[in-house]
Design a protein around this motif. Structure first.
Motif, PDB file in Angstrom:
ATOM      1  N   MET A 473     119.478  32.411 -25.031  1.00 16.11           N
ATOM      2  CA  MET A 473     119.790  32.319 -26.454  1.00 16.11           C
ATOM      3  C   MET A 473     121.276  32.104 -26.735  1.00 16.11           C
ATOM      4  N   ASN A 474     122.143  32.732 -25.961  1.00 17.61           N
ATOM      5  CA  ASN A 474     123.589  32.582 -26.162  1.00 17.61           C
ATOM      6  C   ASN A 474     124.255  32.464 -24.795  1.00 17.61           C
ATOM      7  N   PRO A 475     124.128  31.308 -24.169  1.00 18.27           N
ATOM      8  CA  PRO A 475     124.584  31.162 -22.785  1.00 18.27           C
ATOM      9  C   PRO A 475     126.107  31.257 -22.654  1.00 18.27           C
ATOM     10  N   SER A 476     126.539  31.851 -21.558  1.00 18.89           N
ATOM     11  CA  SER A 476     127.955  31.867 -21.205  1.00 18.89           C
ATOM     12  C   SER A 476     128.066  31.725 -19.689  1.00 18.89           C
ATOM     13  N   LYS A 477     129.164  31.177 -19.240  1.00 21.67           N
ATOM     14  CA  LYS A 477     129.355  30.948 -17.819  1.00 21.67           C
ATOM     15  C   LYS A 477     129.331  32.269 -17.058  1.00 21.67           C
ATOM     16  N   GLY A 478     128.651  32.242 -15.917  1.00 24.28           N
ATOM     17  CA  GLY A 478     128.614  33.440 -15.087  1.00 24.28           C
ATOM     18  C   GLY A 478     127.198  33.840 -14.732  1.00 24.28           C
ATOM     19  N   GLU A 479     127.031  35.081 -14.333  1.00 24.11           N
ATOM     20  CA  GLU A 479     125.738  35.567 -13.848  1.00 24.11           C
ATOM     21  C   GLU A 479     124.913  36.151 -14.991  1.00 24.11           C
ATOM     22  N   LEU A 480     123.658  35.747 -15.031  1.00 25.32           N
ATOM     23  CA  LEU A 480     122.693  36.262 -16.005  1.00 25.32           C
ATOM     24  C   LEU A 480     121.634  37.043 -15.247  1.00 25.32           C
ATOM     25  N   VAL A 481     121.432  38.306 -15.623  1.00 30.13           N
ATOM     26  CA  VAL A 481     120.473  39.180 -14.950  1.00 30.13           C
ATOM     27  C   VAL A 481     119.263  39.392 -15.852  1.00 30.13           C
ATOM     28  N   LEU A 502     116.882  21.914 -18.246  1.00 26.86           N
ATOM     29  CA  LEU A 502     115.913  20.968 -18.787  1.00 26.86           C
ATOM     30  C   LEU A 502     116.563  19.650 -19.197  1.00 26.86           C
ATOM     31  N   TYR A 503     117.754  19.708 -19.796  1.00 24.92           N
ATOM     32  CA  TYR A 503     118.292  18.499 -20.405  1.00 24.92           C
ATOM     33  C   TYR A 503     118.807  17.468 -19.396  1.00 24.92           C
ATOM     34  N   ASP A 504     119.125  17.900 -18.146  1.00 28.21           N
ATOM     35  CA  ASP A 504     119.616  16.918 -17.179  1.00 28.21           C
ATOM     36  C   ASP A 504     119.002  17.063 -15.795  1.00 28.21           C
ATOM     37  N   GLY A 505     118.076  18.034 -15.627  1.00 28.74           N
ATOM     38  CA  GLY A 505     117.420  18.219 -14.340  1.00 28.74           C
ATOM     39  C   GLY A 505     118.301  18.854 -13.279  1.00 28.74           C
ATOM     40  N   ARG A 506     119.476  19.314 -13.670  1.00 23.23           N
ATOM     41  CA  ARG A 506     120.410  19.912 -12.721  1.00 23.23           C
ATOM     42  C   ARG A 506     119.840  21.209 -12.150  1.00 23.23           C
ATOM     43  N   LYS A 507     119.935  21.379 -10.818  1.00 25.13           N
ATOM     44  CA  LYS A 507     119.431  22.583 -10.175  1.00 25.13           C
ATOM     45  C   LYS A 507     120.349  23.764 -10.477  1.00 25.13           C
ATOM     46  N   ILE A 508     119.742  24.897 -10.757  1.00 22.12           N
ATOM     47  CA  ILE A 508     120.464  26.112 -11.108  1.00 22.12           C
ATOM     48  C   ILE A 508     120.369  27.099  -9.931  1.00 22.12           C
ATOM     49  N   ILE A 509     121.493  27.678  -9.565  1.00 18.35           N
ATOM     50  CA  ILE A 509     121.534  28.662  -8.481  1.00 18.35           C
ATOM     51  C   ILE A 509     120.954  29.980  -8.980  1.00 18.35           C
ATOM     52  N   PHE A 510     120.099  30.568  -8.155  1.00 19.48           N
ATOM     53  CA  PHE A 510     119.477  31.840  -8.534  1.00 19.48           C
ATOM     54  C   PHE A 510     119.210  32.693  -7.304  1.00 19.48           C
ATOM     55  N   LYS A 511     118.990  33.984  -7.546  1.00 17.98           N
ATOM     56  CA  LYS A 511     118.578  34.912  -6.498  1.00 17.98           C
ATOM     57  C   LYS A 511     117.581  35.879  -7.103  1.00 17.98           C
ATOM     58  N   GLN A 512     116.363  35.852  -6.603  1.00 21.27           N
ATOM     59  CA  GLN A 512     115.308  36.723  -7.130  1.00 21.27           C
ATOM     60  C   GLN A 512     115.116  37.910  -6.205  1.00 21.27           C
ATOM     61  N   ALA A 513     115.383  39.094  -6.702  1.00 22.60           N
ATOM     62  CA  ALA A 513     115.140  40.326  -5.957  1.00 22.60           C
ATOM     63  C   ALA A 513     113.907  41.010  -6.534  1.00 22.60           C
ATOM     64  N   ASN A 514     113.559  42.144  -5.989  1.00 24.85           N
ATOM     65  CA  ASN A 514     112.384  42.857  -6.488  1.00 24.85           C
ATOM     66  C   ASN A 514     112.575  43.340  -7.920  1.00 24.85           C
ATOM     67  N   ASN A 516     115.022  42.238 -10.230  1.00 29.41           N
ATOM     68  CA  ASN A 516     115.563  41.322 -11.236  1.00 29.41           C
ATOM     69  C   ASN A 516     115.699  39.910 -10.701  1.00 29.41           C
ATOM     70  N   LEU A 517     115.996  39.012 -11.605  1.00 28.00           N
ATOM     71  CA  LEU A 517     116.354  37.630 -11.263  1.00 28.00           C
ATOM     72  C   LEU A 517     117.790  37.414 -11.709  1.00 28.00           C
ATOM     73  N   ARG A 518     118.613  36.923 -10.788  1.00 22.72           N
ATOM     74  CA  ARG A 518     120.014  36.655 -11.102  1.00 22.72           C
ATOM     75  C   ARG A 518     120.233  35.139 -11.116  1.00 22.72           C
ATOM     76  N   ILE A 519     120.718  34.657 -12.243  1.00 17.58           N
ATOM     77  CA  ILE A 519     120.928  33.221 -12.434  1.00 17.58           C
ATOM     78  C   ILE A 519     122.419  32.967 -12.636  1.00 17.58           C
ATOM     79  N   THR A 520     122.911  31.914 -11.994  1.00 13.27           N
ATOM     80  CA  THR A 520     124.294  31.505 -12.209  1.00 13.27           C
ATOM     81  C   THR A 520     124.318  30.413 -13.264  1.00 13.27           C
ATOM     82  N   ILE A 521     124.820  30.766 -14.448  1.00 12.74           N
ATOM     83  CA  ILE A 521     124.897  29.804 -15.546  1.00 12.74           C
ATOM     84  C   ILE A 521     126.124  28.913 -15.321  1.00 12.74           C
ATOM     85  N   PRO A 522     125.936  27.598 -15.336  1.00 10.24           N
ATOM     86  CA  PRO A 522     127.067  26.696 -15.141  1.00 10.24           C
ATOM     87  C   PRO A 522     128.031  26.728 -16.327  1.00 10.24           C
ATOM     88  N   VAL A 523     129.049  25.908 -16.265  1.00 10.43           N
ATOM     89  CA  VAL A 523     130.084  25.887 -17.292  1.00 10.43           C
ATOM     90  C   VAL A 523     129.484  25.650 -18.673  1.00 10.43           C
TER      91      VAL A 523
END
Length: 542
Positions: A473-481, A502-514, A516-523
């Protein structure tokens, strides 16, 4: 003599029965195969077109748009020195006095005559709405002012006879069908009798003290005036002291005739009565029965939608200026507007592109739709600042509509501080989420331009087939948990295989643990609109 007496007795009875048959034959022929309201309500389910559409544009427009100030209930408040708690109308009376004069001489009937809709172009408005993401169109058929915006055979105060001299609903309907969109109408007429009571009053002090406002004018008073031949009583209703039960019943029957004509002549796919119950009880049910039976004949199934503010069998629930606090099992609709429902220059905009998108995503993630009232200038054009916001919403939907249109909610609507009930900065009227104490109020509980931004961890979910969408909803650069998308989460999302923008098909770095899911939001450059990520889960439970 006995035979002659019997003949004299029976003949009138035969005549009476014959007349009854003649009077009801036409109705019986039209309705003999129609279902009762109870039968229709029993089999009703919200049509798929409505569930898929998600976003509609509403032209809540009429003669109350003519005054530049005074709020969305101008027609009532122009007669009131004190509007009480309805502060949105506090400018109506002083503005009216300064602009038009005293309401004993220039009343709302005269405001109607000022409304010309000279630049109204239904086709251009519909095409603009479609270009910017609307999948259905809704138009105001009448407001609390008791003025019909369609060619009514049963009510002389209508837009073909007075004001624009145009069939507003007819033009909207034709343009909407041409654009291959669904068409709806709204009626707000059931409260007009009490709503109009101030029009029968007078000033308590000053040079016009005791001079009756124009609600007390008669048809005879119109001789030689622009409204000659029209009766103010047909607009304002009878004077309060004359409202006998019989007269009230006649008004209800007139409402029924007007609205049966509305749903039969214009064949709307959607009808919204601005009330918590059916308008005038069984009369409102009869109009809905006709709407549904018409749809049944036309489509082979009930493909129409009836919206009410209260949950009722056979209808879809409407939430005014708010949204649902929870994920609902059944489809519903949120409605919002930019100022006071009729465009006014003395009010700041309640919404901009950001808040519209937030309300849309909130609704869709909770199994709902959003209906946006796009207020118009009195001439029928779109105010610049409103047009600008709608274009931004349209641009976002062109890129991200895949995550909105035709989607269905997941098992939970999202994640984030507000969903988990943690402390977030709020203002009065902000849409709350799943906190138990906040589930009571949903009407008039919306996000607005005054609402603080969402926390950066707020996400909402939508699904389509095997596809899963995460809306940040309000993306910012960095890690999203995101705790709810951990592998061992109670909602069992399964293992995440891939994640793309979705808008450019760019792959997003993530790490899924038991847990939580940690996503690296790009710039993200500055303040951003919601960001949609498309997820591919293995063994996800839908």
């Amino acid at each position: 003599m006995m035979k002659l007496y019997i003949n004299k007795l029976v003949a009138p009875l035969i005549l009476l029965v014959t007349l009854c048959c003649v009077c009801t034959t036409g109705y019986a022929q039209d309705n003999s195969k129609e279902l009762s309201w109870d039968q229709l309500a029993e089999q009703y389910s919200c049509p798929e077109w409505f569930r898929d559409a998600k976003f509609g544009i509403w032209f809540h427009w009429g003669p109350q748009s003519v005054p530049e100030q005074g709020g969305g209930w101008y027609a009532r408040h122009m007669y009131m020195k004190d509007v009480g708690r309805q502060k949105f109308g506090k400018m109506a009376n002083p503005y009216h006095l300064q602009t038009y004069g005293h309401p004993s001489e220039f009343g709302f009937k005269d405001v109607i005559n000022q409304w010309k809709a000279e630049n109204f172009d239904a086709e251009a408005l519909i095409n603009f709405s479609k270009e910017n993401g609307a999948k259905y169109i809704v138009a105001l058929a009448n407001h609390h002012d008791h003025f019909d915006l369609f060619e009514s055979s049963h009510h002389p105060w209508n837009s073909v006879n007075v004001g624009p001299k145009k069939d507003i609903i007819g033009e909207f309907e034709a343009a909407t069908r041409k654009a291959d969109l669904k068409f709806g109408v709204t009626s707000h007429d059931d409260r007009f009798l009490n709503w109009w009571k101030p029009a029968f009053g007078s000033d308590n002090e000053g040079e016009k003290a005791g001079v009756p406002y124009d609600g007390r004018l008669t048809k005879a008073d119109g001789k030689g005036k622009w409204w000659e031949g029209l009766d103010p009583k047909d607009l304002y209703g009878p004077a309060p002291e004359d409202r006998t039960p019989e007269i009230i019943e006649d008004i209800k029957k007139s409402w029924l005739k007007r609205h049966l004509e509305l749903v039969t002549k214009y064949k709307p796919d959607l009808l919204y009565n601005d009330g918590f119950n059916f308008t005038y009880g069984d009369y409102g049910k009869e109009v809905t029965r006709k709407l549904y039976n018409n749809s049944l004949k036309e489509n082979g199934s009930i493909d129409a939608v009836m919206l009410l503010k209260r949950k009722a069998k056979g209808t879809v629930n409407e939430v005014e200026s708010g949204g649902s606090n929870t994920l609902r099992e059944y489809p519903w609709q949120s409605e919002i507007t930019f100022t006071d429902w009729f465009y006014k220059t003395d009010r700041h905009l309640t919404h901009n592109a950001r808040t519209i998108l937030e309300m849309l995503i909130e609704a869709v993630s909770k199994n709902g739709n959003l209906l946006l009232s796009m207020e118009l200038n009195p001439d029928g054009t779109i105010p610049y600042e409103i047009k600008k916001s709608v274009i931004i919403v349209g641009d976002w939907l062109k890129i991200n509509g895949e995550a909105i249109y035709g989607t269905r909610p997941w098992k939970v609507f999202g994640d984030g501080k507000s969903v988990r009930g943690e402390h977030v900065e709020t203002v009065e009227g902000e849409l709350r989420n799943a906190v138990a104490a906040q589930k009571k109020g949903e009407h008039f509980n919306q996000r607005t331009t005054a609402t603080p931004l969402f926390a950066n961890d707020e996400v909402r979910y939508t699904t389509k087939g095997d596809d899963f969408y995460i809306v940040v909803m309000n993306p910012s650069k960095g890690e999203l948990v995101i705790p709810s998308l951990g592998k061992s989460s109670d909602v069992n999302p399964g293992k995440l295989k891939s994640l793309t923008q979705l808008y450019d098909g760019r792959k997003i770095i993530f790490k899924q643990a038991n847990d939580n899911l940690r996503i690296t939001i790009p710039v993200v450059n500055g303040r951003s609109y919601p960001l949609v990520l498309k997820a591919n889960f293995k063994n996800i439970e839908f």
